[in-house]
Write an enzyme that holds these catalytic residues in place. Sequence first.
Site, PDB file in Angstrom:
ATOM      1  N   LYS A 189       0.872  -1.175   0.000  1.00 54.08           N
ATOM      2  CA  LYS A 189       0.000   0.000   0.000  1.00 54.08           C
ATOM      3  C   LYS A 189       0.917   1.236   0.000  1.00 54.08           C
ATOM      4  O   LYS A 189       1.409   1.663   1.041  1.00 54.08           O
ATOM      5  CB  LYS A 189      -0.905  -0.037   1.245  1.00 54.08           C
ATOM      6  N   GLU A 264       9.068   1.644  10.965  1.00 56.89           N
ATOM      7  CA  GLU A 264      10.147   2.603  10.671  1.00 56.89           C
ATOM      8  C   GLU A 264       9.519   3.979  10.700  1.00 56.89           C
ATOM      9  O   GLU A 264       8.827   4.377   9.758  1.00 56.89           O
ATOM     10  CB  GLU A 264      10.722   2.343   9.280  1.00 56.89           C
ATOM     11  N   CYS A 298      13.895  10.309   7.030  1.00 62.40           N
ATOM     12  CA  CYS A 298      13.744  10.032   8.459  1.00 62.40           C
ATOM     13  C   CYS A 298      15.075  10.013   9.191  1.00 62.40           C
ATOM     14  O   CYS A 298      15.128  10.272  10.391  1.00 62.40           O
ATOM     15  CB  CYS A 298      12.991   8.718   8.669  1.00 62.40           C
ATOM     16  N   GLU A 400       9.971  16.421  14.796  1.00 63.01           N
ATOM     17  CA  GLU A 400      10.524  16.184  13.460  1.00 63.01           C
ATOM     18  C   GLU A 400       9.927  17.193  12.476  1.00 63.01           C
ATOM     19  O   GLU A 400       8.717  17.387  12.442  1.00 63.01           O
ATOM     20  CB  GLU A 400      10.199  14.757  13.011  1.00 63.01           C
TER      21      GLU A 400
HETATM   22  P1  ADP Z   1       3.433  10.883   6.025  1.00 58.19           P
HETATM   23  O1  ADP Z   1       4.319   9.884   5.369  1.00 58.19           O
HETATM   24  O2  ADP Z   1       2.820  11.880   5.136  1.00 58.19           O
HETATM   25  O3  ADP Z   1       3.919  11.446   7.306  1.00 58.19           O
HETATM   26  P2  ADP Z   1       1.746   8.837   7.019  1.00 58.19           P
HETATM   27  O4  ADP Z   1       2.698   8.340   7.991  1.00 58.19           O
HETATM   28  O5  ADP Z   1       0.374   9.115   7.482  1.00 58.19           O
HETATM   29  O6  ADP Z   1       2.136  10.168   6.391  1.00 58.19           O
HETATM   30  O7  ADP Z   1       1.705   7.931   5.724  1.00 58.19           O
HETATM   31  C1  ADP Z   1       2.507   6.823   5.472  1.00 58.19           C
HETATM   32  C2  ADP Z   1       1.640   5.769   4.841  1.00 58.19           C
HETATM   33  O8  ADP Z   1       0.641   5.392   5.781  1.00 58.19           O
HETATM   34  C3  ADP Z   1       0.869   6.208   3.591  1.00 58.19           C
HETATM   35  O9  ADP Z   1       0.859   5.134   2.671  1.00 58.19           O
HETATM   36  C4  ADP Z   1      -0.520   6.482   4.123  1.00 58.19           C
HETATM   37  O10 ADP Z   1      -1.531   6.326   3.162  1.00 58.19           O
HETATM   38  C5  ADP Z   1      -0.637   5.401   5.183  1.00 58.19           C
HETATM   39  N1  ADP Z   1      -1.623   5.651   6.229  1.00 58.19           N
HETATM   40  C6  ADP Z   1      -2.147   6.820   6.646  1.00 58.19           C
HETATM   41  N2  ADP Z   1      -3.015   6.630   7.653  1.00 58.19           N
HETATM   42  C7  ADP Z   1      -3.086   5.305   7.890  1.00 58.19           C
HETATM   43  C8  ADP Z   1      -3.786   4.459   8.820  1.00 58.19           C
HETATM   44  N3  ADP Z   1      -4.625   4.946   9.717  1.00 58.19           N
HETATM   45  N4  ADP Z   1      -3.580   3.128   8.761  1.00 58.19           N
HETATM   46  C9  ADP Z   1      -2.708   2.609   7.872  1.00 58.19           C
HETATM   47  N5  ADP Z   1      -2.014   3.346   6.985  1.00 58.19           N
HETATM   48  C10 ADP Z   1      -2.177   4.678   6.987  1.00 58.19           C
END
Ligand code: ADP
Length: 500
Positions: A189, A264, A298, A400
């Site tokens: 995903k 991570e 990161c 961050e």
């Molecule tokens: P960013 O990388 O913008 O800080 P996120 O950590 O939210 O944002 O996003 C990293 C990944 O996690 C993306 O693929 C995003 O679609 C997915 N994501 C966002 N919210 C959720 C959730 N509640 N559960 C699982 N995956 C998520």
Amino acid sequence: MNHSSSDFNALVASLVGSPTDIGSYIGAELVPGSGATLTLIDPATEQTLLQFADTDTTIVDAALRSCQAAQKQWAAYSAQRRGEVLAQLGQLVRRDAEPLARLEAITSGKTIKAARAQVAAVAEIFRYYAGWTDKFHGSVIPVPGGQLNYTLREPLGVVLAITPWNSPLYLAAWNIAPALAMGNAVLLKPSELTPLTALALARLAREAGLPTGTLNVVNGLGKTIGDTAIGNPITKKVVFVGSTQTGRAVNAAAAQRPISCLLELGGKSANIVFDDANLEQACKAAVIAACANTGQNCAAGSRLLVQRAVYDRFVETVGRAVAEYRIGHPLDETADGGPINNRPQFERIQRMIAMGLEEGAQLVTGGVTGDGHESHEPGLYVKPTVLSHVNNTMRIAREEVFGPVVVAIPFDTEAEAIDIANDSEFALAGAVWTRDIARAHRVAAQVNAGLLWINMYRDMHVASPFGGNDSSGYGRSSGAECLYEYTKTKSVWVPIAAGC
Ligand code: ADP
């Protein structure tokens, strides 16, 4: 340098499929979603690149069932054959390196130079794990009592990999390759902001000979896909790369099953410079530590800890070098860094710089950018920024930024440097600069981090373990260590004494 929309559509068509079919990749087909319209924005212009429909839960469940069926076939391949297929995937990535790098640069905003380097690293990742398929196995344990006891290392089944937008293809490969090498299928995903190179990779995986469905991709918003896939009993593990906040949500969802996670997450890594260091080299590295991938990284060295005797001089030199870091269009061959990937992140970086200044930090270079370029062109461009006279209690030193912003914090003694470095909720990476070899190793041993560089910053290789502690996550996502993450151990007993 700019690309036309017809060039972009042709690139998508050649690597992924018709732009109007964009959606998920299940089995061997693009499956458009039916939910809300999602828009891919070009970070360099903020123009629309492409639109696609969000996925729905039935697509996620279908993708998992397809993975489940394929995994049985994949795990039945000999270990040697699995290695050959993964090696071939590495070769296909090399074959398509230039268009893949172009698609990655345009959609993520990273420079074409950086994208090329990462595509080469993706090929290397598959080569590396291709070599592991027949070398990671169980053992015989010398138990007492006339019994044979041995262990089998078995694949988990279907692994869910959730990846972010900062290095989309590289992070997808980094997490998919070891899972596949150990005989698992993967449901990937990718970020809804950068879904295209993941689809291209899935297509190449099929061409390389992975059974159809071994690598499926679902595209859409995170929460629906995450909750659906983590809740589905077919999913046996989640590997997540992204923000600490979302990582906590993923961890909580996985705990309901329960299934294990590899997380991570964020970082606020300390780059510690002692007054006896080679300051010229430390300066060059401090710029890269802060600005690589325009700070959307990161492991960025976003806290620069400098010993007081050289603090003013060193911070001024770093400021001058950061001011020369050339931010430009992703397809500009000479640019050091590109735009920020998305507007919310762009605005967050501006807010964080303003917050640091309000807290009392002094601006050495950079600062809050107007809307877009200094030249008033559009695009999510920020000025790499150095803030001095920062105290580790300030929010700008604790949170961050995920942008090219480095805070310079003075220290007096070795013990104080270690205390400041460790006074953080994050513990991902760090570096120490000194000519005193004993001190280098003392500090390396005491800094809380999963990754520590001495007199260097940022080099990584898939053969070496990578991962963080505390709010930076847990588990190691590379090297031989990560193979434990993607296998389960079975202990088998049999009596073998004479007459039994
Ligand atoms: P960013 O990388 O913008 O800080 P996120 O950590 O939210 O944002 O996003 C990293 C990944 O996690 C993306 O693929 C995003 O679609 C997915 N994501 C966002 N919210 C959720 C959730 N509640 N559960 C699982 N995956 C998520």
